[in-house]
Structure formats: C-alpha cells, structure tokens
Scaffold this active site. Structure first.
Site, PDB file in Angstrom:
ATOM      1  N   ARG A   4       0.833  -1.207   0.000  1.00  0.00           N
ATOM      2  CA  ARG A   4       0.000   0.000   0.000  1.00  0.00           C
ATOM      3  C   ARG A   4       0.862   1.248   0.000  1.00  0.00           C
ATOM      4  NH1 ARG A   4      -1.805   3.027   4.143  1.00  0.00           N
ATOM      5  NH2 ARG A   4      -1.463   1.373   5.684  1.00  0.00           N
TER       6      ARG A   4
ATOM      7  N   TYR B 193     -16.573  14.324 -18.526  1.00  0.00           N
ATOM      8  CA  TYR B 193     -17.064  12.956 -18.376  1.00  0.00           C
ATOM      9  C   TYR B 193     -18.159  12.889 -17.314  1.00  0.00           C
ATOM     10  CZ  TYR B 193     -16.939   8.123 -16.669  1.00  0.00           C
ATOM     11  OH  TYR B 193     -17.275   6.867 -16.227  1.00  0.00           O
TER      12      TYR B 193
ATOM     13  N   ASP C  24      -7.786  16.553 -17.277  1.00  0.00           N
ATOM     14  CA  ASP C  24      -7.935  15.157 -17.684  1.00  0.00           C
ATOM     15  C   ASP C  24      -7.550  15.067 -19.153  1.00  0.00           C
ATOM     16  OD1 ASP C  24      -8.795  12.660 -18.575  1.00  0.00           O
ATOM     17  OD2 ASP C  24     -10.568  12.638 -17.289  1.00  0.00           O
TER      18      ASP C  24
ATOM     19  N   LYS D 199      -7.831   3.280 -20.539  1.00  0.00           N
ATOM     20  CA  LYS D 199      -8.114   3.606 -21.931  1.00  0.00           C
ATOM     21  C   LYS D 199      -6.863   3.412 -22.792  1.00  0.00           C
ATOM     22  CE  LYS D 199     -12.190   4.870 -20.369  1.00  0.00           C
ATOM     23  NZ  LYS D 199     -12.017   4.830 -18.900  1.00  0.00           N
TER      24      LYS D 199
END
Length: 393
Positions: A59, A112, A184, A209
């Site tokens: 982590r 988005y 973004d 993507k």
C-alpha cells in the site's frame, strides 16, 4: 538504467525497467507480494524513515507499481506519476489534497459523466463549491474565478463531444488566480499532446483507456511535478486507493505498444471521421481532425494527432439506436481507447447518470452516437458503419 534514446517509442518499451536489477529479466517482473521483509530492524526503520530506499508494504510502495509509474512519467516528460485503482480514483486523488471546506473549484462544462457526478454530489458534501463555466472559452472561465478558487478543472479533448480546450489560456488564468490547473488528458495521451508543457499543474489519465489499450485493466494516474505528486501520494497512502501490482504489470505491458497503437488509432480515426462527414444520414461529426470542427485550428496547435474517439449525430434517438444495434464489428459498450472498436449512445453509457436536461445543455443530443475506433482495418470499420447507417435512410 541508461536508455538508448529519449523518444516516446523507446521510452514506452524501456522506461521503468532495468534488466540488470532483476536477474537479467527482459520483461519487468511482477511483484505480487503484499509484505516485504527486512534483514534487520535497523534497515526496516531506515526504510520507514526514508533514509534508505526499500519496500515494506505494497500500500505504501510496490516495485511493479513504481516501475509503471516511472514509465508513464517518462512518456509524459514529467518528474513523477502516481497510479490509482481507477480513473475516478485518480480524479479524486488529484483534487482532494488541495481542497478544503470553503474552497471553490471552477469546472468547464463538457466533462465525463462520472466526473460531473463527483463534482455535483461528493465535493459539495465536503463544503467545496463547484462553479461551472458557461462554455469552454477562457473568458467564460475567468468570469467564474474568485479569490476562493483553488483549482480550475478541464478535459481536453472532451468526452463525448471531442472539444479542445485552450490550455495556455487556462494556465495563464490559473497563475493570475494563484490556482492550479488540473486537466484530464485521457483522450489525447502523451503521443498526441503534452498538457504539462502547456502550463497544466496536474495531469489525469484513465489508464484503462489508451495507455493500457487492451480493456483488461482498471487504472488511473496523476502526473506532474514531484512537489505536487508527493502530496497526492501521501493522501493516497492514507486512503488506500492504490493500484494492484498485477494491474500495474498489465498496464506496463500495454504501455510498451502505446506508440504503435496510437498511430493506428490516429490514422483510422481520421479515415472513419472523413467517411461519416460525407454520409447523407449523418448531420454532424465531432472530431478535431476535421477542418469543420470548431476547434480544429486550436487542435493543430496543441496536438500532433487526434485519437480514435468520434461522435456523430443522426436524426433522433431512435435512429441512433438503430445505428448502434446494427453494427457488427463495433461492440456496444461504454469504454474507449481499446484495440477493439466500441459504439454507444452517451445517454446510455458515459453520461447515463447526468439528468436529461443537463445533457442537452452540454450539447449531448438524443441523436448523438459515440464511437471508439480500435485498431481494426479502417475499410472494415467504414463498411460496418455504412451498412448500419442504411437503417436511418
């Protein structure tokens, strides 16, 4: 490791991996371990204090995740990158360390649907005011900026209308307001554009993507200067929105072929857009590589390629549904940027959570169809769309 070159195709293959550090392995190894043991307590304490480089718990830091972060940072020409478990986790991870109750975020309107939902539902619960610019124009954005503005947020290209935002103008506005510009850049990617070179402070990617490209990884990333990403990473370690090592390994493998895939996406996307523009059943095509696009000149200044996301408008919602349902090579699905071509109506996928009236205000008409052009042969994709469009004539 000393790289053989600094071009993006070379970095995509070699950055983040030194075979000599991994028993000569040509392929980056996968460190799936959660825990890393130390030889003694002094070493463990030195690693925890930052006096010695090492690994304790995944982590906090994992070798495979770190390698993928270094590769992405190299592709973007950035100092640092932080990987997250999803694109939306990256959006939250880029914003949360820099916003507190009473602050304002100025958002451009074409974003988005998942991000819009986060801005509309989650940020207000934390006492953060979101002010929406009337348009993408920097003048309209400036009208929303106040002394409480800490972040200006934009996408470019946008989803689903593929608009282009004037990044230098927004960067100048952010500097004048003592705010950060967060962008973004998923749909552009490091081959086609470099938002950090144009004044962006933090760059966000949905790594699911184009960066991965194979539709088998949920991933997000925040890229920028080490000073800023250090705060992002600290908050991430506390919240736990980290990337799984196996996902990072798959992302790293996907990035190795990134340049080759993007070249194909760029070429095929342009060919499909040109076909759609001349088709009688298509009323409008949204693709910045076309001279008819309102942001074409800006795209030529900011981008070297235009990707594979295209949206186009037919007569009405029923016509759009017939086109979507009649395609054979295009899978009906919500994602973008993969090797396979996908098609959808944004109202049913990316912007399903956005109220219908808000979608209309954003320019998402009932007859809008969005396609993500994959790496199939352009002739086959054009033929598939041609037969699907027959249903609207």
């Amino acid at each position: 490791m000393t790289l053989a070159g600094d071009h993006i195709g070379t970095l995509a293959v070699h950055a983040g991996h030194a075979p000599e550090d991994h028993l000569g392995a040509a392929v980056p190894p996968l460190y799936q371990s959660v825990t890393f043991v130390a030889p003694d307590s002094d070493t463990l304490e030195a690693i925890n204090d930052g006096r010695q480089r090492g690994y304790v718990y995944s982590r906090i830091r994992n070798p495979t995740v770190l390698a993928a972060e270094q590769r992405l940072a190299a592709l973007e020409g950035a100092q640092s990158a932080v990987l997250f478990a999803s694109g939306m986790a990256a959006v939250a991870g880029a914003l949360d360390p820099f916003l507190k109750a009473g602050d304002e975020l100025v958002a451009l309107p074409d974003i988005y649907g998942g991000t819009l939902r986060y801005f509309s539902e989650i940020l207000p619960q934390r006492g953060i005011d979101v002010r929406w610019a009337r348009s993408l124009d920097a003048t309209d954005v400036a009208a929303c900026v106040s002394p409480r503005t800490k972040i200006i947020y934009a996408e470019t290209p946008t989803n689903p209308l593929v608009r282009i935002v004037d990044l230098p103008a927004l960067a100048q506005l952010a500097v004048q307001a003592s705010a950060m510009l967060v962008v973004d850049g998923t749909l552009g990617g490091p081959l086609n554009q470099k938002p950090l070179d144009l004044g962006t402070h933090l760059l966000i990617h949905s790594g699911s993507k184009y960066l991965n490209g194979h539709g088998d990884v949920l991933a997000g990333a925040v890229v920028g200067s080490r000073d800023l990403t250090r705060r992002v990473r600290s908050a991430q370690q506390a919240s736990g929105a980290v990337m799984d090592p196996h996902a990072a390994w798959l992302l790293m493998r996907g990035m190795a072929t990134y340049e080759l895939r993007m070249q194909r996406h760029n070429a095929t996307g342009l060919a499909v857009a040109r076909f759609l523009e001349q088709h009688g059943a298509v009323r409008k095509v949204h693709f910045p590589g076309l001279a008819s696009h309102p942001d074409h000149q800006l795209a030529l200044q900011q981008m070297s390629g235009f990707g594979g996301l295209i949206s186009f408008e037919v007569a009405d919602a029923q016509a759009a549904r017939r086109v979507v349902d009649r395609t054979r090579l295009f899978g009906i699905g919500p994602s973008i940027g993969g090797i396979e071509s996908l098609i959808s109506q944004p109202g049913n996928t990316s912007h399903h959570s956005v109220p219908p009236q808000r979608r209309l205000e954003m320019g998402i008409t009932p007859g809008l169809v969005r396609i993500s052009v994959g790496i199939e042969d352009a002739r086959d994709l054009v033929a598939d769309l041609a037969q699907a469009l027959e249903a609207t004539e």
